[in-house]
Design a protein around this motif. Structure first.
Motif: not given
Ligand code: 0L1
Ligand code: MG
Length: 255
Positions: A57-61, A103-105, A135-137, A149-151, A154-156, A225-227
Protein backbone atom coordinates in the motif's frame (compact mmCIF):
# COMPACT_ATOMS: atom_id res chain seq x y z
CA UNK A 1 17.79 3.76 18.70
CA UNK A 2 19.61 0.50 18.28
CA UNK A 3 17.41 -2.47 19.19
CA UNK A 4 15.33 -2.50 16.03
CA UNK A 5 14.41 -6.16 16.57
CA UNK A 6 12.85 -5.32 19.94
CA UNK A 7 10.96 -2.38 18.45
CA UNK A 8 9.70 -4.64 15.64
CA UNK A 9 8.48 -7.14 18.23
CA UNK A 10 6.56 -4.41 20.09
CA UNK A 11 5.00 -3.08 16.85
CA UNK A 12 4.07 -6.58 15.70
CA UNK A 13 2.51 -7.54 19.04
CA UNK A 14 0.44 -4.34 19.05
CA UNK A 15 -0.86 -5.17 15.56
CA UNK A 16 -1.41 -8.86 16.34
CA UNK A 17 -3.39 -8.19 19.51
CA UNK A 18 -5.08 -4.92 18.42
CA UNK A 19 -3.57 -3.05 21.37
CA UNK A 20 -2.55 0.61 21.44
CA UNK A 21 1.06 1.47 22.30
CA UNK A 22 2.97 4.72 22.96
CA UNK A 23 4.74 6.29 20.00
CA UNK A 24 8.39 5.21 19.77
CA UNK A 25 9.22 8.88 19.08
CA UNK A 26 8.17 9.73 22.65
CA UNK A 27 11.52 8.22 23.62
CA UNK A 28 13.67 8.48 20.53
CA UNK A 29 12.97 9.39 16.91
CA UNK A 30 13.53 6.61 14.35
CA UNK A 31 15.28 7.61 11.13
CA UNK A 32 13.39 6.64 7.97
CA UNK A 33 15.91 3.87 7.26
CA UNK A 34 15.51 2.51 10.81
CA UNK A 35 11.72 2.70 10.51
CA UNK A 36 11.67 0.69 7.25
CA UNK A 37 14.06 -1.81 8.85
CA UNK A 38 11.61 -2.18 11.76
CA UNK A 39 8.73 -2.62 9.30
CA UNK A 40 10.64 -5.37 7.44
CA UNK A 41 11.52 -7.12 10.72
CA UNK A 42 7.94 -6.98 12.01
CA UNK A 43 6.67 -8.35 8.68
CA UNK A 44 9.13 -11.26 9.01
CA UNK A 45 7.32 -12.15 12.24
CA UNK A 46 3.97 -12.19 10.40
CA UNK A 47 5.36 -14.33 7.59
CA UNK A 48 6.74 -16.74 10.22
CA UNK A 49 3.17 -17.06 11.58
CA UNK A 50 1.99 -18.08 8.09
CA UNK A 51 0.79 -14.78 6.58
CA UNK A 52 1.68 -14.26 2.92
CA UNK A 53 2.75 -10.96 1.38
CA UNK A 54 0.25 -10.20 -1.40
CA UNK A 55 1.19 -6.63 -2.29
CA UNK A 56 1.84 -3.19 -0.95
CA UNK A 57 0.00 0.00 0.00
CA UNK A 58 1.06 3.53 -0.66
CA UNK A 59 0.36 6.26 1.88
CA UNK A 60 0.19 10.05 1.90
CA UNK A 61 -0.26 10.27 -1.87
CA UNK A 62 -2.99 12.89 -1.54
CA UNK A 63 -3.06 16.36 0.05
CA UNK A 64 -6.15 15.36 2.06
CA UNK A 65 -4.27 12.54 3.78
CA UNK A 66 -1.15 14.63 4.35
CA UNK A 67 -3.20 17.40 5.94
CA UNK A 68 -5.22 14.97 8.08
CA UNK A 69 -2.12 13.35 9.56
CA UNK A 70 0.26 16.34 9.45
CA UNK A 71 2.92 14.58 7.33
CA UNK A 72 4.03 15.35 3.78
CA UNK A 73 6.19 12.45 2.62
CA UNK A 74 4.96 9.40 0.68
CA UNK A 75 5.32 6.11 2.54
CA UNK A 76 4.61 2.46 1.82
CA UNK A 77 3.74 -0.69 3.71
CA UNK A 78 3.22 -4.38 3.03
CA UNK A 79 -0.17 -6.11 2.58
CA UNK A 80 -0.76 -9.71 3.62
CA UNK A 81 -3.53 -12.20 2.85
CA UNK A 82 -4.75 -11.91 6.44
CA UNK A 83 -5.57 -8.22 5.90
CA UNK A 84 -7.94 -8.78 2.99
CA UNK A 85 -11.63 -8.41 3.84
CA UNK A 86 -14.47 -9.50 1.57
CA UNK A 87 -16.33 -6.98 -0.59
CA UNK A 88 -19.85 -6.79 0.86
CA UNK A 89 -18.70 -8.71 3.94
CA UNK A 90 -18.55 -8.00 7.64
CA UNK A 91 -15.32 -6.82 9.25
CA UNK A 92 -14.63 -7.51 12.91
CA UNK A 93 -14.17 -4.28 14.87
CA UNK A 94 -12.39 -6.02 17.74
CA UNK A 95 -9.47 -6.97 15.49
CA UNK A 96 -8.57 -3.28 15.34
CA UNK A 97 -7.53 -0.55 17.79
CA UNK A 98 -9.28 2.52 16.33
CA UNK A 99 -9.92 1.76 12.65
CA UNK A 100 -10.61 4.37 10.00
CA UNK A 101 -11.65 3.85 6.40
CA UNK A 102 -10.60 5.65 3.22
CA UNK A 103 -11.39 5.26 -0.50
CA UNK A 104 -8.58 3.95 -2.70
CA UNK A 105 -7.81 2.60 -6.17
CA UNK A 106 -6.28 -0.90 -6.35
CA UNK A 107 -3.99 -2.24 -9.07
CA UNK A 108 -3.43 -5.94 -9.85
CA UNK A 109 -0.01 -6.60 -11.38
CA UNK A 110 0.32 -8.85 -14.44
CA UNK A 111 4.12 -8.73 -14.51
CA UNK A 112 6.95 -7.59 -12.25
CA UNK A 113 7.69 -3.88 -11.88
CA UNK A 114 10.50 -2.20 -9.98
CA UNK A 115 12.74 0.86 -10.15
CA UNK A 116 12.39 4.04 -12.18
CA UNK A 117 9.53 3.57 -14.64
CA UNK A 118 7.25 5.83 -16.63
CA UNK A 119 3.47 5.98 -16.18
CA UNK A 120 3.17 4.06 -19.46
CA UNK A 121 5.53 1.30 -18.27
CA UNK A 122 3.73 1.10 -14.92
CA UNK A 123 0.26 0.79 -16.47
CA UNK A 124 1.56 -1.75 -19.00
CA UNK A 125 2.38 -4.00 -16.04
CA UNK A 126 -1.22 -3.82 -14.70
CA UNK A 127 -3.72 -6.67 -15.25
CA UNK A 128 -6.72 -4.85 -13.74
CA UNK A 129 -7.82 -1.89 -11.62
CA UNK A 130 -10.56 -1.82 -9.01
CA UNK A 131 -12.44 0.41 -6.60
CA UNK A 132 -11.18 -0.27 -3.08
CA UNK A 133 -11.23 0.87 0.52
CA UNK A 134 -8.43 0.65 3.03
CA UNK A 135 -9.09 0.11 6.71
CA UNK A 136 -6.18 1.85 8.38
CA UNK A 137 -5.42 1.35 12.04
CA UNK A 138 -2.51 3.07 13.69
CA UNK A 139 -1.37 1.07 16.66
CA UNK A 140 -0.30 4.26 18.46
CA UNK A 141 -2.33 5.94 21.20
CA UNK A 142 -4.82 8.46 19.78
CA UNK A 143 -3.80 7.65 16.16
CA UNK A 144 -0.83 10.04 16.61
CA UNK A 145 2.60 9.41 15.10
CA UNK A 146 5.62 10.93 13.40
CA UNK A 147 6.99 9.66 10.08
CA UNK A 148 9.28 7.04 11.65
CA UNK A 149 6.50 5.77 13.92
CA UNK A 150 3.99 5.24 11.12
CA UNK A 151 6.51 3.55 8.80
CA UNK A 152 7.61 1.23 11.63
CA UNK A 153 3.91 0.39 12.15
CA UNK A 154 3.69 -0.92 8.55
CA UNK A 155 2.21 2.44 7.50
CA UNK A 156 -1.00 1.72 9.44
CA UNK A 157 -1.87 -1.24 7.14
CA UNK A 158 -4.49 -3.39 8.71
CA UNK A 159 -7.30 -4.23 6.31
CA UNK A 160 -8.55 -3.62 2.79
CA UNK A 161 -11.54 -4.44 0.60
CA UNK A 162 -11.43 -4.64 -3.19
CA UNK A 163 -14.45 -4.36 -5.51
CA UNK A 164 -14.81 -5.90 -8.96
CA UNK A 165 -11.69 -5.85 -11.09
CA UNK A 166 -12.05 -3.68 -14.22
CA UNK A 167 -10.08 -3.48 -17.47
CA UNK A 168 -6.53 -2.15 -17.01
CA UNK A 169 -7.13 0.60 -19.56
CA UNK A 170 -10.11 2.00 -17.60
CA UNK A 171 -9.61 5.75 -17.21
CA UNK A 172 -8.92 6.12 -13.47
CA UNK A 173 -7.35 9.57 -13.66
CA UNK A 174 -10.28 11.68 -12.44
CA UNK A 175 -13.24 9.66 -11.20
CA UNK A 176 -15.69 11.17 -8.75
CA UNK A 177 -16.30 9.15 -5.59
CA UNK A 178 -18.56 9.27 -2.55
CA UNK A 179 -17.85 7.25 0.59
CA UNK A 180 -21.02 6.92 2.67
CA UNK A 181 -21.46 5.65 6.19
CA UNK A 182 -24.99 4.52 7.02
CA UNK A 183 -26.26 6.17 3.85
CA UNK A 184 -24.77 9.59 4.62
CA UNK A 185 -21.86 10.99 2.57
CA UNK A 186 -18.78 10.95 4.78
CA UNK A 187 -16.07 11.73 2.18
CA UNK A 188 -16.51 13.14 -1.32
CA UNK A 189 -13.63 13.44 -3.75
CA UNK A 190 -11.91 12.38 -6.92
CA UNK A 191 -9.22 9.86 -7.79
CA UNK A 192 -7.31 12.84 -9.23
CA UNK A 193 -6.51 13.75 -5.62
CA UNK A 194 -4.03 10.84 -5.70
CA UNK A 195 -0.97 12.57 -7.20
CA UNK A 196 -3.11 13.97 -10.04
CA UNK A 197 -3.62 10.40 -11.31
CA UNK A 198 -3.38 7.15 -9.27
CA UNK A 199 -1.06 5.75 -11.98
CA UNK A 200 1.62 8.06 -10.57
CA UNK A 201 1.29 6.31 -7.22
CA UNK A 202 2.12 3.02 -8.98
CA UNK A 203 5.21 4.69 -10.47
CA UNK A 204 6.23 5.80 -6.96
CA UNK A 205 5.49 2.32 -5.59
CA UNK A 206 7.85 0.72 -8.13
CA UNK A 207 10.60 3.18 -7.15
CA UNK A 208 10.07 2.82 -3.41
CA UNK A 209 10.03 -0.99 -3.30
CA UNK A 210 13.18 -1.02 -5.44
CA UNK A 211 14.96 1.10 -2.85
CA UNK A 212 14.20 -1.70 -0.36
CA UNK A 213 15.59 -4.29 -2.80
CA UNK A 214 12.09 -5.55 -3.57
CA UNK A 215 9.82 -5.76 -6.58
CA UNK A 216 6.12 -5.57 -7.36
CA UNK A 217 5.44 -9.16 -8.45
CA UNK A 218 2.94 -10.69 -10.85
CA UNK A 219 -0.34 -11.09 -8.90
CA UNK A 220 0.52 -8.38 -6.36
CA UNK A 221 -2.10 -5.86 -5.29
CA UNK A 222 -1.04 -2.21 -4.99
CA UNK A 223 -3.22 0.27 -3.11
CA UNK A 224 -2.65 3.78 -4.45
CA UNK A 225 -3.33 5.68 -1.19
CA UNK A 226 -6.35 7.42 0.27
CA UNK A 227 -8.07 9.82 -2.14
CA UNK A 228 -9.69 11.67 0.77
CA UNK A 229 -9.21 11.97 4.51
CA UNK A 230 -10.13 8.81 6.44
CA UNK A 231 -13.35 8.42 8.46
CA UNK A 232 -13.77 6.72 11.83
CA UNK A 233 -16.11 3.73 12.03
CA UNK A 234 -18.22 2.11 14.75
CA UNK A 235 -19.82 -1.29 15.23
CA UNK A 236 -22.99 -1.52 13.13
CA UNK A 237 -21.82 0.93 10.47
CA UNK A 238 -22.47 0.19 6.81
CA UNK A 239 -19.71 1.66 4.63
CA UNK A 240 -20.15 2.02 0.85
CA UNK A 241 -17.98 3.84 -1.68
CA UNK A 242 -19.36 4.57 -5.14
CA UNK A 243 -16.77 5.33 -7.81
CA UNK A 244 -17.86 6.96 -11.06
CA UNK A 245 -17.63 4.37 -13.89
CA UNK A 246 -15.69 1.85 -11.77
CA UNK A 247 -18.35 0.49 -9.42
CA UNK A 248 -19.03 0.13 -5.73
CA UNK A 249 -17.20 -1.44 -2.81
CA UNK A 250 -18.74 -2.01 0.61
CA UNK A 251 -18.62 -3.67 4.02
CA UNK A 252 -20.37 -3.55 7.35
CA UNK A 253 -18.69 -3.31 10.74
CA UNK A 254 -19.45 -6.20 13.09
CA UNK A 255 -18.45 -6.68 16.76
O1 0L1 B 1 -3.61 5.88 2.13
C1 0L1 B 1 -2.98 6.56 2.92
O2 0L1 B 1 -2.59 7.69 2.62
C2 0L1 B 1 -2.71 5.91 4.27
C3 0L1 B 1 -1.62 6.53 5.05
C4 0L1 B 1 -1.30 5.65 6.20
C5 0L1 B 1 -1.05 6.42 7.40
C6 0L1 B 1 -2.30 6.78 8.13
O3 0L1 B 1 -3.02 7.69 7.72
O4 0L1 B 1 -2.54 6.15 9.15
MG1 MG C 1 -4.60 4.20 2.56
Amino acid sequence: MSDLTKIAEIADEAARTGTAIAQFSDKEVLTLDEAYAVQALSMQRRYARGEKRIGIKMGFTSRAKMVQMGLDEMIWGRLTDAMREEDGGVISFKKYVHPRVEPEIAFLMRKPLSGNVTVFEAMDAVAAVAPAMEVIDSRYDNFKFDLGDVVADNSSSSGFVIGNWCAPDSDISNLGLVMSINGKASQIGSTAAILGNPARSLVAAARMVASAGECLNEGDIVLAGGATAASAMAVGDSVVTDFQDLGTVSFTVGE
